[in-house]
Design a protein around this motif. Structure first.
Motif, PDB file in Angstrom:
ATOM      1  N   LEU A 194       0.807  -1.159  -0.003  1.00  0.00           N
ATOM      2  CA  LEU A 194       0.019  -0.061   0.175  1.00  0.00           C
ATOM      3  C   LEU A 194       0.735   1.136   0.051  1.00  0.00           C
ATOM      4  O   LEU A 194       1.903   1.376   0.769  1.00  0.00           O
ATOM      5  N   GLU A 195       0.549   2.119  -0.823  1.00  0.00           N
ATOM      6  CA  GLU A 195       1.266   3.549  -0.952  1.00  0.00           C
ATOM      7  C   GLU A 195       0.171   4.692  -0.898  1.00  0.00           C
ATOM      8  O   GLU A 195      -0.669   4.593  -1.656  1.00  0.00           O
ATOM      9  N   LEU A 196       0.622   5.388   0.216  1.00  0.00           N
ATOM     10  CA  LEU A 196      -0.360   6.484   0.555  1.00  0.00           C
ATOM     11  C   LEU A 196       0.268   7.534   1.004  1.00  0.00           C
ATOM     12  O   LEU A 196       1.487   7.590   1.609  1.00  0.00           O
ATOM     13  N   ASP A 197      -0.180   8.693   1.368  1.00  0.00           N
ATOM     14  CA  ASP A 197       0.162   9.920   1.984  1.00  0.00           C
ATOM     15  C   ASP A 197       0.630   9.474   3.319  1.00  0.00           C
ATOM     16  O   ASP A 197      -0.372   9.051   4.080  1.00  0.00           O
ATOM     17  N   PRO A 198       1.599   9.855   3.686  1.00  0.00           N
ATOM     18  CA  PRO A 198       1.957   9.408   5.240  1.00  0.00           C
ATOM     19  C   PRO A 198       1.005  10.143   6.346  1.00  0.00           C
ATOM     20  O   PRO A 198       0.831   9.724   7.400  1.00  0.00           O
ATOM     21  N   ALA A 199       0.640  11.281   5.809  1.00  0.00           N
ATOM     22  CA  ALA A 199      -0.673  12.001   6.846  1.00  0.00           C
ATOM     23  C   ALA A 199      -1.627  11.109   6.839  1.00  0.00           C
ATOM     24  O   ALA A 199      -2.436  11.355   7.758  1.00  0.00           O
ATOM     25  N   LEU A 200      -2.018  10.097   6.145  1.00  0.00           N
ATOM     26  CA  LEU A 200      -3.268   9.323   6.040  1.00  0.00           C
ATOM     27  C   LEU A 200      -3.046   8.130   6.826  1.00  0.00           C
ATOM     28  O   LEU A 200      -4.038   7.356   6.876  1.00  0.00           O
ATOM     29  N   VAL A 201      -1.789   7.848   7.417  1.00  0.00           N
ATOM     30  CA  VAL A 201      -1.747   6.725   8.182  1.00  0.00           C
ATOM     31  C   VAL A 201      -0.754   6.996   9.458  1.00  0.00           C
ATOM     32  O   VAL A 201       0.374   7.635   9.215  1.00  0.00           O
ATOM     33  N   ASP A 202      -1.046   6.514  10.361  1.00  0.00           N
ATOM     34  CA  ASP A 202      -0.279   6.677  11.822  1.00  0.00           C
ATOM     35  C   ASP A 202       0.521   5.478  12.045  1.00  0.00           C
ATOM     36  O   ASP A 202       0.116   4.456  12.165  1.00  0.00           O
ATOM     37  N   VAL A 203       1.767   5.615  11.699  1.00  0.00           N
ATOM     38  CA  VAL A 203       2.883   4.325  12.189  1.00  0.00           C
ATOM     39  C   VAL A 203       3.376   4.582  13.501  1.00  0.00           C
ATOM     40  O   VAL A 203       4.013   3.481  14.253  1.00  0.00           O
ATOM     41  N   ASN A 204       3.018   5.686  14.417  1.00  0.00           N
ATOM     42  CA  ASN A 204       3.540   5.566  15.698  1.00  0.00           C
ATOM     43  C   ASN A 204       2.549   5.463  16.794  1.00  0.00           C
ATOM     44  O   ASN A 204       2.144   6.023  17.585  1.00  0.00           O
ATOM     45  N   VAL A 205       2.155   4.161  16.454  1.00  0.00           N
ATOM     46  CA  VAL A 205       1.163   3.342  17.402  1.00  0.00           C
ATOM     47  C   VAL A 205       1.840   2.785  18.359  1.00  0.00           C
ATOM     48  O   VAL A 205       1.342   2.676  19.728  1.00  0.00           O
ATOM     49  N   HIS A 206       2.998   1.810  18.004  1.00  0.00           N
ATOM     50  CA  HIS A 206       3.500   1.065  19.040  1.00  0.00           C
ATOM     51  C   HIS A 206       5.217   1.411  18.962  1.00  0.00           C
ATOM     52  O   HIS A 206       5.397   1.171  17.665  1.00  0.00           O
ATOM     53  N   PRO A 207       5.847   1.140  19.911  1.00  0.00           N
ATOM     54  CA  PRO A 207       7.458   1.165  19.589  1.00  0.00           C
ATOM     55  C   PRO A 207       7.761   0.202  18.516  1.00  0.00           C
ATOM     56  O   PRO A 207       8.823   0.521  17.942  1.00  0.00           O
ATOM     57  N   ALA A 208       7.359  -0.838  18.480  1.00  0.00           N
ATOM     58  CA  ALA A 208       7.693  -1.980  17.519  1.00  0.00           C
ATOM     59  C   ALA A 208       7.462  -1.605  15.966  1.00  0.00           C
ATOM     60  O   ALA A 208       7.981  -2.186  15.155  1.00  0.00           O
ATOM     61  N   LYS A 209       6.579  -0.564  15.912  1.00  0.00           N
ATOM     62  CA  LYS A 209       6.177  -0.106  14.509  1.00  0.00           C
ATOM     63  C   LYS A 209       5.462  -1.204  13.752  1.00  0.00           C
ATOM     64  O   LYS A 209       5.616  -0.962  12.455  1.00  0.00           O
ATOM     65  N   ALA A 210       4.946  -1.985  14.027  1.00  0.00           N
ATOM     66  CA  ALA A 210       4.259  -3.351  13.440  1.00  0.00           C
ATOM     67  C   ALA A 210       2.861  -3.015  13.141  1.00  0.00           C
ATOM     68  O   ALA A 210       2.430  -3.465  12.283  1.00  0.00           O
ATOM     69  N   ASP A 211       2.338  -2.187  14.042  1.00  0.00           N
ATOM     70  CA  ASP A 211       0.759  -1.934  13.818  1.00  0.00           C
ATOM     71  C   ASP A 211       0.686  -0.155  13.391  1.00  0.00           C
ATOM     72  O   ASP A 211       1.661   0.518  13.607  1.00  0.00           O
ATOM     73  N   VAL A 212      -0.240  -0.214  12.480  1.00  0.00           N
ATOM     74  CA  VAL A 212      -0.738   1.037  11.928  1.00  0.00           C
ATOM     75  C   VAL A 212      -1.966   1.238  11.921  1.00  0.00           C
ATOM     76  O   VAL A 212      -2.709   0.548  12.397  1.00  0.00           O
ATOM     77  N   ARG A 213      -2.417   2.528  11.883  1.00  0.00           N
ATOM     78  CA  ARG A 213      -3.780   3.149  12.047  1.00  0.00           C
ATOM     79  C   ARG A 213      -4.104   4.005  10.554  1.00  0.00           C
ATOM     80  O   ARG A 213      -3.187   4.922  10.476  1.00  0.00           O
ATOM     81  N   PHE A 214      -5.144   3.665   9.925  1.00  0.00           N
ATOM     82  CA  PHE A 214      -5.511   4.287   8.799  1.00  0.00           C
ATOM     83  C   PHE A 214      -6.595   5.370   9.060  1.00  0.00           C
ATOM     84  O   PHE A 214      -7.487   5.077   9.835  1.00  0.00           O
TER      85      PHE A 214
END
Length: 621
Positions: A287-307
């Motif tokens: 998936l490729e999208l604007d970084p502003a449309l996805v939150d990767v700062n959910v968990h320190p492991a950075k394996a979870d994201v929120r759209f």
């Protein structure tokens, strides 16, 4: 006990518990740093499952001498110049190196591009040493020894060396798929050396086939779709190419490997009625999208994201995959035919060479849903196997003693005209060829230009009837039955809010609900096709699905399950002797029906054997 300020060492160890869960977490963080530095060659060496040694060497840009002490201090990073809304790197939190140094013995050597000297710094128990010169040709080498020696309690929760080594291998495999132009080498005394060579042109499919199996390239469908500036690329295995677990499902968001329940749910939805419940698809999706449309700062492991819009992402995945399946036409997994040939020969099947499929494009979405596939849509009213009505001139097949069941619709077969019969005789213009024989009153053998096809007549016709039923059912609002007394279902207020928001969708499926106070819903109508319905259980299942996936697929899934049951009982039965015209009519309908390569239960409806393989079996090649 009074409130006290924790020591820096204890703070570091607590924070490290979130970042460094196991040796594989260390490998992930360090490899991501190497990729952010522009490395094209990365070497990973481990010992003792990563507990004794982890060494990561790269040929990236290196770290300037003045910045090396900052690199091992907490919350120091060079990757957040654009803020959290413009994260374009894999790492960004500035926690990995200090966290690793607080629970293990860390050594960092680096030589910045253009520098004449390399420098080294060591960190033990969170305390960095003095910076000193060292020998290094280029890039960076990070070595971690005695992981968790500072927190021995964590060692008790680690698995065996073999299990930890397998976890490290899995991490490297997932990262390697996203960066085909980078060479990865994984070695160590407790493992055989694994090398993923760089792929010229950064072509993804050869790297994917290298990481998974060569069979994937032969059984994958390319996906390339875009909706509202969100792009989906990748490859999805055809439904008959599946696995017993979900370990071969890879998702990437802006190049970052992730494990997101929204994406997994969407993938399950795309394969919902073409795969058995205990089987799992194989897919690699980017998936490729604007970084502003996805939150990767959910968990320190950075394996979870929120759209920001998970519904858009889910719709894109489900719609584009289903259209890709339709456009791919009839395809059977090569593993099915190779397995059959192996049984003939009494040997294991040979692995076919990877083949790059021609790219396809997803054309977008129609106002009422997903765009129709480019090939001719399957029309129930034109099918010689109409499950819901009898056409003029059609002939009803006698399906045996269970034909009188109310759920079984009569099966109609239209006699083909003379021209169609002549075309079917040679099968030159048809992917499934021309029917030549039927054996054991269950399997049809047809001849194609370059081989033969074996068709399971019941499974194939079951799929045709099912698709016709779905077209008839979902082509218009479904009939509902009005409850004499509305049933009141008590639910948490959040669940009631979710159900109320989807009331219009439920109404189209024949389910009439409305809010009944702050903590309950009233069920006034249920889909007629479902018969007697346990409203309490249905509402709770719907609420759970809306909470997890944000979709209302449970009702549609139950309706499709009923349609699948009707299709199973209303299809040409095993043991039914078919005429040549009937067999060819079945083959032609399979060619025109999306998803006819597998039955409703996920089993293949046909297996294709190439003439070249048959000749090899007889020693003619």
């Amino acid at each position: 006990m009074p409130i006290q300020q924790l020591s820096d060492a204890l703070i570091d160890q607590i924070a490290a518990g979130e970042v460094v869960e196991r040796p594989a977490s260390v490998v992930k963080e360090l490899v991501e740093n190497a990729l952010d530095a522009g490395a094209r060659r990365i070497e990973i060496a481990t010992a003792g499952g990563g507990k004794n040694l982890i060494r990561i060497s790269d040929d990236g840009c290196g770290i300037p001498a003045a910045e090396i002490p900052l690199a091992v201090r907490r919350h120091c990073t060079s990757k957040l110049a654009g803020g959290l809304d413009a994260i374009g790197t894999l790492g960004f939190r500035g926690e990995a190196l200090p966290s690793i140094g607080s629970v293990g013995r860390l050594s960092l050597k680096s030589r910045a591009a253009g520098s004449d000297e390399a420098y080294e710094i060591c960190v033990e128990a969170g305390r960095p040493s003095e910076l000193r010169p060292t020998a290094l040709s280029r890039g960076t080498v990070i070595e971690v020894r005695d992981l968790f020696h500072a927190v021995p309690a964590r060692l008790k929760f680690l698995k065996s060396d073999r299990a930890e080594s397998s976890a490290i291998t899995e991490i490297v495999r997932r990262i390697a798929i996203a960066f085909p132009g980078v060479r990865f080498e994984l070695s160590g005394p407790d493992r055989t050396t694994t090398v993923f060579e760089a792929v010229p042109g950064d072509a993804p499919l050869p790297r994917i086939a290298d990481v998974l199996t060569p069979d994937f390239a032969d059984n994958a469908i390319p996906v390339d779709a875009m909706r509202e500036d969100v792009r989906l690329r990748g490859f999805a295995g055809i439904p008959t190419y599946n696995r017993g677990n979900g370990q071969q499902q890879f998702f990437y968001v802006n190049g970052r490997p992730v494990r997101d329940k929204t994406l997994h749910s969407a993938l399950r939805g795309a394969y919902a009625d073409v795969l058995a419940r205990d089987r799992h698809p194989v897919a690699v999706l980017f998936l490729e999208l604007d970084p502003a449309l996805v939150d990767v700062n959910v968990h320190p492991a950075k394996a979870d994201v929120r759209f920001r819009d998970p519904g858009l992402v889910r719709g894109l995945i489900v719609g584009s995959l289903r259209q890709a399946f339709n456009e791919a036409g009839l395809r059977s997994a090569t593993t099915n035919s190779s397995g059959l040939m192996a049984r003939f020969r009494g040997a294991a099947p040979a692995e076919p060479a990877p083949v790059t499929p021609a790219p396809r494009r997803f054309d977008g979405f129609a106002p009422g849903g997903f765009a129709a596939p480019r090939q001719a849509a399957y029309a129930a009213e034109a099918s010689p196997y109409r499950p819901l009505d009898m056409g003029a001139g059609a002939t009803t097949l006698d399906r045996g003693p269970d034909a009188g069941s109310p759920a079984q619709a009569p099966v109609a077969i239209a006699a083909p005209d003379t021209e169609s019969a002549e075309d079917a005789a040679n099968g030159s213009d048809h992917p499934l060829g021309a029917a030549k024989a039927q054996f054991h009153r269950n399997f049809i053998v047809s001849e194609t230009e370059d081989g033969i096809v074996i068709v399971d007549q019941h499974a194939a016709h079951e799929r045709l009837v099912y698709e016709a039923l779905k077209t008839a059912l979902h082509g218009r609002p479904l009939a509902s039955q009005l409850l004499l007394i509305p049933e009141i279902v008590d639910l948490p207020e959040d669940d009631v809010d979710r159900l109320a928001e989807q009331a219009e969708t439920f109404a189209r499926l024949g389910l009439g609900i409305e809010r009944f106070g702050p903590g309950a819903v009233a069920v006034r109508e249920t889909p007629a096709i479902l018969g007697s319905v346990d409203c309490q259980r249905l509402m709770r299942d719907l609420a759970d699905e809306l909470a997890e996936a944000g979709t209302a697929d449970a009702v549609r899934g139950r309706i499709d399950h009923v349609a699948a049951t009707i299709a199973c009982h209303g299809s040409v039965r095993s043991g039914r002797l078919m005429k040549p015209e009937e067999m060819n009519a079945l083959l032609r309908d399979m060619e025109a029906t999306p998803g006819s390569g597998q039955c409703n239960h996920g089993r293949p409806t046909f297996i294709e054997l190439k003439l070249a393989d048959i000749e090899k079996m007889f020693g003619r090649r």
